[in-house]
Scaffold this active site. Structure first.
Site, PDB file in Angstrom:
ATOM      1  N   LEU A   1       9.017   4.686  13.343  1.00 37.06           N
ATOM      2  CA  LEU A   1       8.366   5.889  13.857  1.00 37.06           C
ATOM      3  C   LEU A   1       8.054   5.735  15.342  1.00 37.06           C
ATOM      4  O   LEU A   1       7.478   4.734  15.761  1.00 37.06           O
ATOM      5  CB  LEU A   1       7.077   6.141  13.074  1.00 37.06           C
ATOM      6  CG  LEU A   1       6.296   7.411  13.376  1.00 37.06           C
ATOM      7  CD1 LEU A   1       7.118   8.648  13.030  1.00 37.06           C
ATOM      8  CD2 LEU A   1       4.984   7.419  12.590  1.00 37.06           C
TER       9      LEU A   1
ATOM     10  N   ARG B   1       4.904 -12.150  -2.670  1.00 32.40           N
ATOM     11  CA  ARG B   1       4.758 -10.780  -2.158  1.00 32.40           C
ATOM     12  C   ARG B   1       6.085 -10.020  -2.206  1.00 32.40           C
ATOM     13  O   ARG B   1       6.119  -8.830  -2.548  1.00 32.40           O
ATOM     14  CB  ARG B   1       4.240 -10.820  -0.717  1.00 32.40           C
ATOM     15  CG  ARG B   1       4.072  -9.440  -0.081  1.00 32.40           C
ATOM     16  CD  ARG B   1       3.702  -9.566   1.389  1.00 32.40           C
ATOM     17  NE  ARG B   1       2.368 -10.079   1.587  1.00 32.40           N
ATOM     18  CZ  ARG B   1       1.288  -9.308   1.761  1.00 32.40           C
ATOM     19  NH1 ARG B   1       1.404  -7.988   1.759  1.00 32.40           N
ATOM     20  NH2 ARG B   1       0.103  -9.852   1.939  1.00 32.40           N
TER      21      ARG B   1
ATOM     22  N   GLY C   1       0.811  -1.208   0.000  1.00 30.98           N
ATOM     23  CA  GLY C   1       0.000   0.000   0.000  1.00 30.98           C
ATOM     24  C   GLY C   1       0.841   1.252   0.000  1.00 30.98           C
ATOM     25  O   GLY C   1       0.601   2.193  -0.781  1.00 30.98           O
TER      26      GLY C   1
ATOM     27  N   ASP D   1      -4.390  -1.785   5.931  1.00 32.42           N
ATOM     28  CA  ASP D   1      -4.582  -2.438   7.228  1.00 32.42           C
ATOM     29  C   ASP D   1      -4.544  -1.467   8.395  1.00 32.42           C
ATOM     30  O   ASP D   1      -5.011  -1.798   9.491  1.00 32.42           O
ATOM     31  CB  ASP D   1      -3.517  -3.515   7.446  1.00 32.42           C
ATOM     32  CG  ASP D   1      -3.816  -4.800   6.694  1.00 32.42           C
ATOM     33  OD1 ASP D   1      -4.905  -4.886   6.083  1.00 32.42           O
ATOM     34  OD2 ASP D   1      -2.977  -5.719   6.709  1.00 32.42           O
TER      35      ASP D   1
ATOM     36  N   TYR E   1      -1.490 -22.028  -4.654  1.00 36.34           N
ATOM     37  CA  TYR E   1      -1.271 -21.450  -5.986  1.00 36.34           C
ATOM     38  C   TYR E   1       0.224 -21.292  -6.259  1.00 36.34           C
ATOM     39  O   TYR E   1       1.051 -21.332  -5.349  1.00 36.34           O
ATOM     40  CB  TYR E   1      -1.985 -20.106  -6.131  1.00 36.34           C
ATOM     41  CG  TYR E   1      -1.718 -19.093  -5.026  1.00 36.34           C
ATOM     42  CD1 TYR E   1      -0.687 -18.154  -5.121  1.00 36.34           C
ATOM     43  CD2 TYR E   1      -2.517 -19.058  -3.883  1.00 36.34           C
ATOM     44  CE1 TYR E   1      -0.461 -17.229  -4.128  1.00 36.34           C
ATOM     45  CE2 TYR E   1      -2.299 -18.138  -2.877  1.00 36.34           C
ATOM     46  CZ  TYR E   1      -1.274 -17.223  -3.001  1.00 36.34           C
ATOM     47  OH  TYR E   1      -1.037 -16.310  -2.000  1.00 36.34           O
TER      48      TYR E   1
ATOM     49  N   ALA F   1      -4.351  -6.675   0.594  1.00 39.05           N
ATOM     50  CA  ALA F   1      -3.395  -5.774  -0.055  1.00 39.05           C
ATOM     51  C   ALA F   1      -4.056  -5.020  -1.202  1.00 39.05           C
ATOM     52  O   ALA F   1      -3.739  -3.845  -1.455  1.00 39.05           O
ATOM     53  CB  ALA F   1      -2.190  -6.554  -0.565  1.00 39.05           C
TER      54      ALA F   1
ATOM     55  N   HIS G   1      -2.352 -12.583  -4.052  1.00 38.62           N
ATOM     56  CA  HIS G   1      -3.167 -12.447  -5.255  1.00 38.62           C
ATOM     57  C   HIS G   1      -3.258 -10.974  -5.626  1.00 38.62           C
ATOM     58  O   HIS G   1      -3.450 -10.120  -4.760  1.00 38.62           O
ATOM     59  CB  HIS G   1      -4.593 -12.943  -5.011  1.00 38.62           C
ATOM     60  CG  HIS G   1      -4.712 -14.404  -4.727  1.00 38.62           C
ATOM     61  ND1 HIS G   1      -5.590 -15.217  -5.408  1.00 38.62           N
ATOM     62  CD2 HIS G   1      -4.101 -15.207  -3.816  1.00 38.62           C
ATOM     63  CE1 HIS G   1      -5.510 -16.451  -4.939  1.00 38.62           C
ATOM     64  NE2 HIS G   1      -4.609 -16.455  -3.966  1.00 38.62           N
TER      65      HIS G   1
ATOM     66  N   GLU H   1      10.348   3.419   6.042  1.00 35.10           N
ATOM     67  CA  GLU H   1      10.100   2.015   6.371  1.00 35.10           C
ATOM     68  C   GLU H   1      10.956   1.605   7.566  1.00 35.10           C
ATOM     69  O   GLU H   1      12.153   1.881   7.599  1.00 35.10           O
ATOM     70  CB  GLU H   1      10.439   1.141   5.145  1.00 35.10           C
ATOM     71  CG  GLU H   1      10.538  -0.342   5.400  1.00 35.10           C
ATOM     72  CD  GLU H   1       9.263  -0.946   5.991  1.00 35.10           C
ATOM     73  OE1 GLU H   1       9.401  -1.766   6.927  1.00 35.10           O
ATOM     74  OE2 GLU H   1       8.158  -0.587   5.528  1.00 35.10           O
TER      75      GLU H   1
END
Length: 378
Positions: A126, A104, A16, A290, A211, A303, A48, A35
């Site tokens: 943070l 991912r 996101g 989220d 998958y 996601a 997915h 990050e």
């Protein structure tokens, strides 16, 4: 005296946050992404990305690259985990873009590469936010600080931005865990069985989603949903085992047994969620994904909702500019809350595509084709 350029800070470089940064930069905004991880690593497992998301990737020119690194199943199959009977066969084409399943970490690396050089900062955990009304001061654990005109919290279910807006509150443990494992497709060749591109095996009280995660189809992934009364561990996940998997899925279909037999490493993750939040923004702070609407992963759309949020928030900021952030944030929430809440509700219920149904309300959605509802629609 030169005028200071208005800046946007994004907290979190997950999918996101990374997509929000890329979209906003593509639209001409000055954006930095912070990050907390010390560096990038290929963490996580499968994910997915439906046609609703690929339409967004097309906007900043990475859709073909995503398809190239992904498996592109033609159907979502739902099967009875005990008998193997098909419960549904859902076509995944006809929604205006490709349906992808991918690792991912590979996807996140591709999205982070779209950010302008020098605008993604690692090791930035943070610890404090001060919105003084004029701008926002962000203080990080390493002792550094930055100022921004607006801050986007894309920092997940344990969001520091959410905590600043609403106070500290633990997320709700759902009573379920997910086992995750990646299997070399080479290991599956010894079995005289068909391993389908995208299949969800349903049991009376548990499931296993399976998958491929690469365009080469050399990596097969499963993730489960299994009842577990209480999460008694302090860590985000714990090691599981082939023996535990065999116990949890005793008596299930031979394909499931073959997957378990082929498992080398498997981890177990608690599934958390939150009740719908009373607000998504306040002052110069706004949340996406989220941070404001976490959900169980049973639709494979968590996601995707964060990425749709990123696209809609970008649209709203394009309408108002950063100086009109208050209006942009209201527009964003008005235009996202109903859809995100609906997906959150269906995902938590774990009924999506169990039986033959039309998923066009999910996959056929195009965030750019939606006329913007006004603030008064709230």
């Amino acid at each position: 005296m030169t005028e200071r350029k208005e800046k946007i800070a994004i907290i979190g470089a997950g999918l996101g946050g990374a997509v929000a940064g890329a979209l906003l930069q593509h639209s001409g905004f000055d954006v930095d992404v912070y990050e907390q991880a010390p560096s990038f690593s290929r963490l996580g497992a499968g994910i997915h990305m439906g046609p609703n998301v690929l339409k967004i990737f097309e906007r900043f020119g990475v859709d073909k690259q995503v398809v190239a690194i992904s498996s592109t199943p033609s159907h979502w199959f739902s099967r009875d985990g005990l008998t193997g009977d098909y419960l549904s066969r859902i076509p995944l084409d006809g929604y205006g873009a490709t349906y992808c399943t991918v690792h991912r970490g590979d996807l996140q690396a591709l999205q982070c590469d779209q950010l302008k050089p020098g605008t993604l900062h690692f090791g930035k955990k943070l610890v404090r936010i001060d919105d003084n009304g004029t701008d926002v001061m962000l203080e990080f654990e390493d002792g550094t600080s930055v100022r921004a005109d607006i801050v986007i919290g894309a920092d997940g279910i344990n969001s520091k931005v959410r905590e600043t807006l609403l106070g500290y509150e633990k997320p709700n443990y759902s009573g379920w865990v997910g086992h995750r494992a990646l299997i070399s497709a080479e290991k599956l060749k010894k079995f005289d069985l068909e391993f389908e591109d995208c299949v969800k095996w349903w049991g009376p009280d548990r499931h296993m989603m399976v998958y491929y995660t690469t365009g080469r189809r050399d990596e097969y992934y499963y993730v489960t949903g299994v009842p577990h009364p209480a999460w008694e561990f302090d860590s985000a996940f714990v090691e599981s085992s082939r023996e535990e998997m065999a116990s949890e899925f005793e008596g299930y279909h031979p394909i499931i047994q073959a997957l378990i037999e082929s498992t080398d490493e498997v981890t177990k993750w608690p599934l958390f969620n939150r009740n719908p939040l009373p607000l998504w923004s306040r002052g110069r702070l706004v949340m996406l994904g989220d941070a404001c609407h976490p959900m169980k992963p049973h639709m494979a759309q968590g996601a995707a909702m964060a990425i749709e949020d990123a696209a809609m928030l970008t649209r709203c900021l394009e309408e108002t500019g950063i100086s009109g952030y208050a209006t942009a944030f209201k527009l964003y929430e008005v235009n996202r809350r109903d859809r995100a809440t609906r997906v959150q509700t269906v995902s938590n219920a774990n009924t999506f595509l169990l039986h033959q149904e039309d998923p066009s309300w999910v996959y056929g959605y195009d965030v750019y084709a939606q006329p913007l509802k006004s603030e008064s629609a709230a």
